[in-house]
Design a protein around this motif. Structure first.
Motif, PDB file in Angstrom:
ATOM      1  N   GLU A 203       6.635  -9.860  -6.513  1.00 56.23           N
ATOM      2  CA  GLU A 203       7.803  -9.438  -7.667  1.00 56.23           C
ATOM      3  C   GLU A 203       7.536  -9.638  -8.912  1.00 56.23           C
ATOM      4  O   GLU A 203       7.950  -8.959  -9.907  1.00 56.23           O
ATOM      5  CB  GLU A 203       8.982 -10.012  -6.858  1.00 56.23           C
TER       6      GLU A 203
ATOM      7  N   LEU B 143       4.969  -7.740 -10.634  1.00 50.65           N
ATOM      8  CA  LEU B 143       5.301  -6.249 -11.015  1.00 50.65           C
ATOM      9  C   LEU B 143       6.177  -6.391 -12.069  1.00 50.65           C
ATOM     10  O   LEU B 143       6.164  -5.574 -12.977  1.00 50.65           O
ATOM     11  CB  LEU B 143       6.303  -5.655  -9.929  1.00 50.65           C
TER      12      LEU B 143
ATOM     13  N   GLU C 204       5.828  -4.473 -15.827  1.00 46.17           N
ATOM     14  CA  GLU C 204       7.088  -3.532 -16.280  1.00 46.17           C
ATOM     15  C   GLU C 204       7.176  -4.124 -17.801  1.00 46.17           C
ATOM     16  O   GLU C 204       7.616  -3.359 -18.629  1.00 46.17           O
ATOM     17  CB  GLU C 204       8.109  -3.865 -15.422  1.00 46.17           C
TER      18      GLU C 204
ATOM     19  N   GLN D  28      -0.856  -9.036  -8.699  1.00 47.47           N
ATOM     20  CA  GLN D  28      -0.361  -8.284  -7.815  1.00 47.47           C
ATOM     21  C   GLN D  28      -1.461  -7.904  -6.603  1.00 47.47           C
ATOM     22  O   GLN D  28      -1.035  -8.027  -5.531  1.00 47.47           O
ATOM     23  CB  GLN D  28      -0.040  -6.584  -8.359  1.00 47.47           C
TER      24      GLN D  28
ATOM     25  N   ARG E  12       3.973  -1.266  -1.462  1.00 51.46           N
ATOM     26  CA  ARG E  12       2.612  -0.929  -2.090  1.00 51.46           C
ATOM     27  C   ARG E  12       2.477   0.616  -2.586  1.00 51.46           C
ATOM     28  O   ARG E  12       2.132   1.172  -3.611  1.00 51.46           O
ATOM     29  CB  ARG E  12       1.618  -1.134  -1.160  1.00 51.46           C
TER      30      ARG E  12
ATOM     31  N   ARG F 157       5.314   2.558  -3.529  1.00 53.21           N
ATOM     32  CA  ARG F 157       6.385   2.661  -4.678  1.00 53.21           C
ATOM     33  C   ARG F 157       5.933   2.025  -5.931  1.00 53.21           C
ATOM     34  O   ARG F 157       5.913   2.585  -6.864  1.00 53.21           O
ATOM     35  CB  ARG F 157       7.797   2.137  -4.295  1.00 53.21           C
ATOM     36  N   SER F 158       5.124   1.044  -5.665  1.00 51.69           N
ATOM     37  CA  SER F 158       4.439   0.429  -6.984  1.00 51.69           C
ATOM     38  C   SER F 158       2.997   1.217  -7.683  1.00 51.69           C
ATOM     39  O   SER F 158       3.046   1.246  -8.691  1.00 51.69           O
ATOM     40  CB  SER F 158       3.998  -0.933  -6.808  1.00 51.69           C
ATOM     41  N   ARG F 159       2.606   1.860  -6.358  1.00 50.75           N
ATOM     42  CA  ARG F 159       1.481   2.678  -6.934  1.00 50.75           C
ATOM     43  C   ARG F 159       1.853   3.855  -7.587  1.00 50.75           C
ATOM     44  O   ARG F 159       1.618   4.400  -8.676  1.00 50.75           O
ATOM     45  CB  ARG F 159       0.684   3.107  -5.688  1.00 50.75           C
TER      46      ARG F 159
ATOM     47  N   TRP G 182       4.949   4.178  -9.271  1.00 50.02           N
ATOM     48  CA  TRP G 182       5.337   3.776 -10.712  1.00 50.02           C
ATOM     49  C   TRP G 182       3.934   3.706 -11.474  1.00 50.02           C
ATOM     50  O   TRP G 182       4.096   4.236 -12.816  1.00 50.02           O
ATOM     51  CB  TRP G 182       5.970   2.477 -10.623  1.00 50.02           C
ATOM     52  N   GLN G 183       3.196   3.147 -11.060  1.00 53.61           N
ATOM     53  CA  GLN G 183       1.875   2.902 -11.909  1.00 53.61           C
ATOM     54  C   GLN G 183       1.320   4.191 -12.343  1.00 53.61           C
ATOM     55  O   GLN G 183       0.583   4.361 -13.476  1.00 53.61           O
ATOM     56  CB  GLN G 183       0.775   1.798 -11.146  1.00 53.61           C
TER      57      GLN G 183
ATOM     58  N   PHE H 133      10.520   2.457 -11.036  1.00 51.79           N
ATOM     59  CA  PHE H 133      10.654   1.130 -10.685  1.00 51.79           C
ATOM     60  C   PHE H 133      11.891   0.565 -10.156  1.00 51.79           C
ATOM     61  O   PHE H 133      11.882  -0.553  -9.421  1.00 51.79           O
ATOM     62  CB  PHE H 133      10.642   0.199 -12.336  1.00 51.79           C
TER      63      PHE H 133
ATOM     64  N   VAL I  51      10.707   0.422  -6.693  1.00 49.62           N
ATOM     65  CA  VAL I  51      10.130  -0.886  -6.462  1.00 49.62           C
ATOM     66  C   VAL I  51      10.873  -2.040  -6.384  1.00 49.62           C
ATOM     67  O   VAL I  51      10.614  -2.726  -5.337  1.00 49.62           O
ATOM     68  CB  VAL I  51       9.098  -1.042  -7.623  1.00 49.62           C
TER      69      VAL I  51
END
Length: 531
Positions: free
Chosen positions: A74, A77, A81, A106, A130, A132-134, A136-137, A167, A170
């Motif tokens: 966390e 991430l 952000e 991360q 993983r 949702r973070s991907r 967002w990225q 995000f 995330v």
């Protein structure tokens, strides 16, 4: 203790089935019962400890590290952000450093979580995070980070709403993941606390059982072993204090009673030996009195030998010499020869008496122990024999000699006899050389008195120290055969030993004798004595 008190002593009860057991049997039975109980409790304790270990390992190795890794994920991430938002607002590339560091953190946290989570729920949570973070990225962070400097402001403004929604997803996935991991950790802690309570209860029961077993064993040992031993010790103590008539009673197990019987048999033997020793002591006292009388008679004999016995010999010698001098014109050669034999015999008898007196005085008359400087004593001895040394053209030397504790008169007689013998038994084929060497050997001084004279055959090594033993006739070498016997007695009186060294191939005779060395090593005088 009086006889009436001993008669009032309680007699031990007759042997029962319990007293027929030996101490080993009692101990074997007690140990067997204790082992059975302890093994049962140990198995139960081992099961509980194994379960506790499993729960503790799960808590320490998985639950807690997984929760920590989720928190780090966390944080990584959030760093990404923050860095992207700052870069999107200012266009300054400095804000990309937290973003790059967050990506690295991360990946590390993601790898740790993948290795730590093992149940379907937490694996699903990790998959959602993983994914949702991907998203967002890919749709926001990487696009803004790839924009050139001074241009990310427009890109960030265009995709700000989409990036915010991605995000937030995330954040929601991370919260769900951490909630599930926290619940798993709490469950493991609850299991650990429950097993700890169970463990404490089991070990408390084990402690109570061990305490009860110790009380039982202590009471049994006191009744079967300690009490009989105390009775036996009290009886033995009475005997040790001198009451050899006190009987030793036996009780308790079979081996305790056997021990008491053996001690009683030993007491009886001691009493018998004591009675015999009293008889022997009376005989020894009589012999001691006889020895004192003998020593007194020996002193009287020595006085007579040194005065009364020598007076007739002096008269015989004097009158024979007067007879030869006053009537020499009336005596033929045979008569003169007879007179010479009589004078020589009287003189030899007088010399023999003096030598015997010197031999008997060793350790009896001369016994004044004090520090003796052997270097100075050897010089005095050589000076006393200076005439013989000069006539034989002898070379007399010595090592630096130490100071020893002994009787100066006796040690002087020792050196005088050894040096006199070395000169007397010199070889006619070579110049006479005499040397006294010394070296320290542990707590003794080891002296080697050597010469290059005619020598002594090894087969006579023991005979030469016997009184009146001669290896040559009086015509060849004068003397009474008492010098080396006197040397042996002097050395042994001082706590040493003397022997003939027959292992040296050099010609001559070497005597090795030892004398005790004082605890502090004496200073060695410098120089060498030559005569």
């Amino acid at each position: 203790m009086s006889a009436s008190a001993r008669s009032a002593r309680p007699v031990p009860p007759p042997a029962t089935w319990r007293s027929r057991w030996t101490t080993r049997q009692w101990l074997r039975a007690g140990v067997s019962v204790a082992l059975i109980v302890l093994m049962s409790l140990s198995v139960l304790g081992a099961v509980v400890l194994n379960r506790m270990t499993t729960i503790s390992n799960r808590l320490v190795d998985r639950s807690s590290p997984a929760l920590i890794a989720a928190v780090r994920l966390e944080a990584a991430l959030l760093n990404q952000e923050t860095g992207i938002r700052g870069y999107g607002i200012s266009g300054d590339p400095v804000f990309l450093q937290p973003y790059q560091q967050g990506l690295t953190q991360q990946r590390e946290s993601d790898r740790q979580l993948l290795a730590l989570v093992d149940d379907p729920t937490t694996r699903e949570d990790l998959r959602v995070v993983r994914e949702r973070s991907r998203t967002w990225q890919e749709r926001f962070a990487s696009v803004v980070a790839a924009a050139p400097a001074n241009q990310p402001v427009a890109v960030a403004r265009e995709r700000s709403e989409e990036g915010k929604v991605a995000f937030d997803g995330v954040r929601q996935a991370l919260a769900v993941q951490q909630r599930h991991l926290q619940a798993a950790r709490d469950e493991s802690r609850a299991d650990l606390i429950a097993m700890r309570s169970l463990r404490n209860g089991i070990f408390s029961a084990i402690s109570l059982l061990i305490l009860a077993l110790a009380v039982v064993v202590s009471a049994a040992l006191r009744r079967a072993v300690t009490t009989p031993l105390e009775r036996l010790a009290a009886d033995a103590r009475s005997v040790a204090e001198g009451d050899f008539s006190h009987p030793i009673l036996s009780s308790g197990p079979a081996d305790m009673r056997a021990l008491g019987q053996d001690v009683e048999a030993m007491r009886r033997r001691m009493a018998d030996d004591l009675a015999r020793s009293e008889e022997v002591r009376a005989v020894l006292d009589e012999q001691t009195a006889d020895l004192r009388r003998s020593n007194t008679e020996l002193e009287q004999f020595a006085y007579v030998a040194s005065h009364d016995l020598q007076e007739p010999l002096r008269k015989v010698t004097a009158f024979c010499q007067l007879l030869e001098r006053n009537y020499s014109d009336r005596l033929d050669d045979r008569a003169r020869k007879y007179i010479e034999f009589a004078v020589d015999g009287a003189l030899r008898m007088q010399t023999l008496i003096n030598d015997l007196l010197d031999f008997s005085r060793v350790g009896r008359l001369h016994n004044q122990h004090a520090p003796v400087d052997l270097q100075a004593l050897f010089a005095e001895t050589a000076k006393t024999l200076s005439l013989a040394i000069t006539e034989s053209d002898a070379d007399v030397t010595c090592d630096p000699l130490p100071t020893v504790t002994g009787d100066r008169t006796q040690l002087g007689m020792l050196l005088h006899n050894l040096l006199g013998n070395a000169i007397k038994f010199r070889s006619p084929d070579r110049p006479c050389r005499v040397h006294l060497a010394v070296q320290r050997d542990d707590g003794m001084w080891r002296f080697t008195f050597g010469d290059n004279g005619i020598g002594i055959a090894p087969e006579f090594a023991d005979r030469i120290f016997v009184i009146f033993q001669r290896l040559h006739t009086r015509q060849d070498y004068p003397g009474n055969g008492i010098g080396l016997a006197l040397c042996k007695k002097i050395v042994e009186f001082h706590g040493g030993s003397i022997a003939l060294d027959s292992g040296d191939a050099e010609p001559g005779t070497r005597f090795v004798f030892t004398l005790p060395a004082d605890p502090p090593e004496p200073a060695e005088p410098a120089g060498e004595e030559n005569s």
